[in-house]
Write an enzyme that holds these catalytic residues in place. Structure first.
Site, PDB file in Angstrom:
ATOM      1  N   GLY A   1      52.498  23.261  33.689  1.00  0.00           N
ATOM      2  CA  GLY A   1      53.760  23.389  34.401  1.00  0.00           C
ATOM      3  C   GLY A   1      53.708  23.282  35.918  1.00  0.00           C
ATOM      4  O   GLY A   1      54.693  23.576  36.584  1.00  0.00           O
TER       5      GLY A   1
ATOM      6  N   ASP B   1      57.053  17.144  20.299  1.00  0.00           N
ATOM      7  CA  ASP B   1      56.405  15.853  20.515  1.00  0.00           C
ATOM      8  C   ASP B   1      57.503  14.941  21.062  1.00  0.00           C
ATOM      9  O   ASP B   1      58.623  14.951  20.527  1.00  0.00           O
ATOM     10  CB  ASP B   1      55.884  15.337  19.167  1.00  0.00           C
ATOM     11  CG  ASP B   1      55.038  14.102  19.329  1.00  0.00           C
ATOM     12  OD1 ASP B   1      55.491  13.149  19.990  1.00  0.00           O
ATOM     13  OD2 ASP B   1      53.922  14.090  18.782  1.00  0.00           O
TER      14      ASP B   1
ATOM     15  N   LYS C   1      52.426   8.573  34.888  1.00  0.00           N
ATOM     16  CA  LYS C   1      50.970   8.485  34.964  1.00  0.00           C
ATOM     17  C   LYS C   1      50.523   7.341  34.052  1.00  0.00           C
ATOM     18  O   LYS C   1      51.066   7.150  32.962  1.00  0.00           O
ATOM     19  CB  LYS C   1      50.381   9.802  34.432  1.00  0.00           C
ATOM     20  CG  LYS C   1      48.851   9.863  34.455  1.00  0.00           C
ATOM     21  CD  LYS C   1      48.295  10.694  33.313  1.00  0.00           C
ATOM     22  CE  LYS C   1      48.478  12.165  33.419  1.00  0.00           C
ATOM     23  NZ  LYS C   1      47.652  12.807  34.428  1.00  0.00           N
TER      24      LYS C   1
ATOM     25  N   ASP D   1      53.829  12.632  32.527  1.00  0.00           N
ATOM     26  CA  ASP D   1      52.440  12.950  32.861  1.00  0.00           C
ATOM     27  C   ASP D   1      51.652  12.983  31.545  1.00  0.00           C
ATOM     28  O   ASP D   1      50.586  13.595  31.469  1.00  0.00           O
ATOM     29  CB  ASP D   1      52.398  14.328  33.540  1.00  0.00           C
ATOM     30  CG  ASP D   1      51.391  14.378  34.678  1.00  0.00           C
ATOM     31  OD1 ASP D   1      50.769  13.350  34.969  1.00  0.00           O
ATOM     32  OD2 ASP D   1      51.238  15.466  35.265  1.00  0.00           O
TER      33      ASP D   1
ATOM     34  N   ASP E   1      56.997  19.346  26.106  1.00  0.00           N
ATOM     35  CA  ASP E   1      55.561  19.247  25.801  1.00  0.00           C
ATOM     36  C   ASP E   1      55.311  19.825  24.401  1.00  0.00           C
ATOM     37  O   ASP E   1      56.072  20.670  23.934  1.00  0.00           O
ATOM     38  CB  ASP E   1      54.708  20.015  26.824  1.00  0.00           C
ATOM     39  CG  ASP E   1      53.283  19.462  26.925  1.00  0.00           C
ATOM     40  OD1 ASP E   1      52.931  18.886  27.982  1.00  0.00           O
ATOM     41  OD2 ASP E   1      52.520  19.579  25.937  1.00  0.00           O
TER      42      ASP E   1
HETATM   43  C1  LIG Z   1      47.905  16.099  32.123  1.00  0.00           C
HETATM   44  S1  LIG Z   1      48.754  17.203  31.066  1.00  0.00           S
HETATM   45  C2  LIG Z   1      50.245  17.488  31.962  1.00  0.00           C
HETATM   46  C3  LIG Z   1      50.112  18.317  33.213  1.00  0.00           C
HETATM   47  C4  LIG Z   1      51.469  18.829  33.688  1.00  0.00           C
HETATM   48  N1  LIG Z   1      52.366  17.745  34.046  1.00  0.00           N
HETATM   49  C5  LIG Z   1      51.392  19.813  34.821  1.00  0.00           C
HETATM   50  O1  LIG Z   1      51.977  19.541  35.867  1.00  0.00           O
HETATM   51  O2  LIG Z   1      50.812  20.875  34.682  1.00  0.00           O
HETATM   52  C6  LIG Z   1      49.289  16.126  29.771  1.00  0.00           C
HETATM   53  C7  LIG Z   1      50.223  16.778  28.765  1.00  0.00           C
HETATM   54  O3  LIG Z   1      50.737  15.784  27.867  1.00  0.00           O
HETATM   55  C8  LIG Z   1      51.067  16.474  26.664  1.00  0.00           C
HETATM   56  N2  LIG Z   1      51.303  15.521  25.562  1.00  0.00           N
HETATM   57  C9  LIG Z   1      50.453  14.561  25.105  1.00  0.00           C
HETATM   58  N3  LIG Z   1      51.025  13.873  24.100  1.00  0.00           N
HETATM   59  C10 LIG Z   1      52.280  14.383  23.932  1.00  0.00           C
HETATM   60  C11 LIG Z   1      53.378  14.067  23.067  1.00  0.00           C
HETATM   61  N4  LIG Z   1      53.281  13.072  22.160  1.00  0.00           N
HETATM   62  N5  LIG Z   1      54.513  14.784  23.173  1.00  0.00           N
HETATM   63  C12 LIG Z   1      54.609  15.802  24.070  1.00  0.00           C
HETATM   64  N6  LIG Z   1      53.617  16.144  24.924  1.00  0.00           N
HETATM   65  C13 LIG Z   1      52.458  15.453  24.864  1.00  0.00           C
HETATM   66  C14 LIG Z   1      49.857  17.382  26.437  1.00  0.00           C
HETATM   67  O4  LIG Z   1      50.179  18.437  25.568  1.00  0.00           O
HETATM   68  C15 LIG Z   1      49.542  17.828  27.865  1.00  0.00           C
HETATM   69  O5  LIG Z   1      50.078  19.105  28.141  1.00  0.00           O
END
Ligand SMILES: C[S@@+](CC[C@H](N)C(=O)[O-])C[C@H]1O[C@@H](n2cnc3c(N)ncnc32)[C@H](O)[C@@H]1O
Length: 204
Positions: free
Chosen positions: A57, A94, A152, A112, A77
């Site tokens: 977050g 998802d 990203k 992200d 997320d």
């Molecule tokens: C790099 S982290 C995000 C960091 C966040 N933006 C922050 O500022 O703290 C990537 C995120 O993508 C989420 N993610 C990956 N595939 C996903 C999906 N299909 N649906 C929802 N979330 C997903 C992961 O659970 C993870 O928390």
């Protein structure tokens, strides 16, 4: 040395990780957004933002501060969000299962999204690119005309083609790597500004 401890030591040496800890941000991703915003001036008070891949977050925190009381951040997320604020609504889902039409319209859509690392770069890059395209499809459905999309992306072969396609739908599209993104990582950001809302033919 145990793997978790090695990761802890590496993180402790990381300037942006330490800064996030000191300044109360949940992740270094906060600074990536701050730097993107310093360069492109995308976020204004009162805006509605959709934050895909929001956990833990750090970025949501920055968005929440910048859009203020009159704005709203919808964060999505599969993992829990560790940030709460009156102008933040969290949907634990998802992104492929989101009821997109019920979300309303947004000034800014951010992604992200990243898969868990498998240790195989080309496999991870392909999976991450799939997430970029999924986020882009959502963005096209919810962005207001003139809105922006920031995603990203792990740089690789197909990225230039995607950017080329986006140039038909936005006033301008740039690739930008913020200083807070590790220089050794292939991560960069697509910044697409001024959604043109190209008229689409209705599906038969
Ligand atoms: C790099 S982290 C995000 C960091 C966040 N933006 C922050 O500022 O703290 C990537 C995120 O993508 C989420 N993610 C990956 N595939 C996903 C999906 N299909 N649906 C929802 N979330 C997903 C992961 O659970 C993870 O928390």
């Amino acid at each position: 040395m145990p793997k978790d401890f090695r990761r802890y030591i590496k993180r402790k040496r990381d300037f942006w990780w330490r800064k996030a800890k000191e300044e109360g941000y949940l992740s270094r991703a906060a600074y990536k957004l701050i730097q993107i915003n310093e360069r492109f001036k995308l976020i204004k008070p009162g805006m509605r933002c959709l934050d895909l891949g929001a956990s833990p977050g750090g970025r949501t925190q920055v968005l929440s501060e910048l859009v203020g009381d009159k704005g709203e951040v919808v964060a999505v997320d599969i993992r829990p969000l560790r940030y709460r604020a009156r102008n933040v609504r969290f949907i634990r889902s998802d992104i492929r299962e989101l009821d997109v039409e019920s979300l309303g319209k947004f000034d800014l859509v951010l992604s992200d999204l990243a898969p868990n690392s498998s240790g195989h770069y080309s496999r991870d890059q392909a999976r991450q690119l799939r997430l970029v395209l999924d986020a882009y499809e959502i963005a096209k459905r919810v962005l207001k005309p003139g809105g922006a999309f920031v995603s990203k992306v792990f740089y690789g072969e197909d990225v230039e083609d995607i950017v080329k396609g986006m140039r038909r739908e936005f006033k301008f599209v740039k690739l930008f790597k913020p200083k807070a993104s590790r220089s050794e990582s292939a991560e960069t950001y697509i910044v697409a500004v001024g959604y043109l809302k190209v008229k689409r033919r209705k599906r038969a």
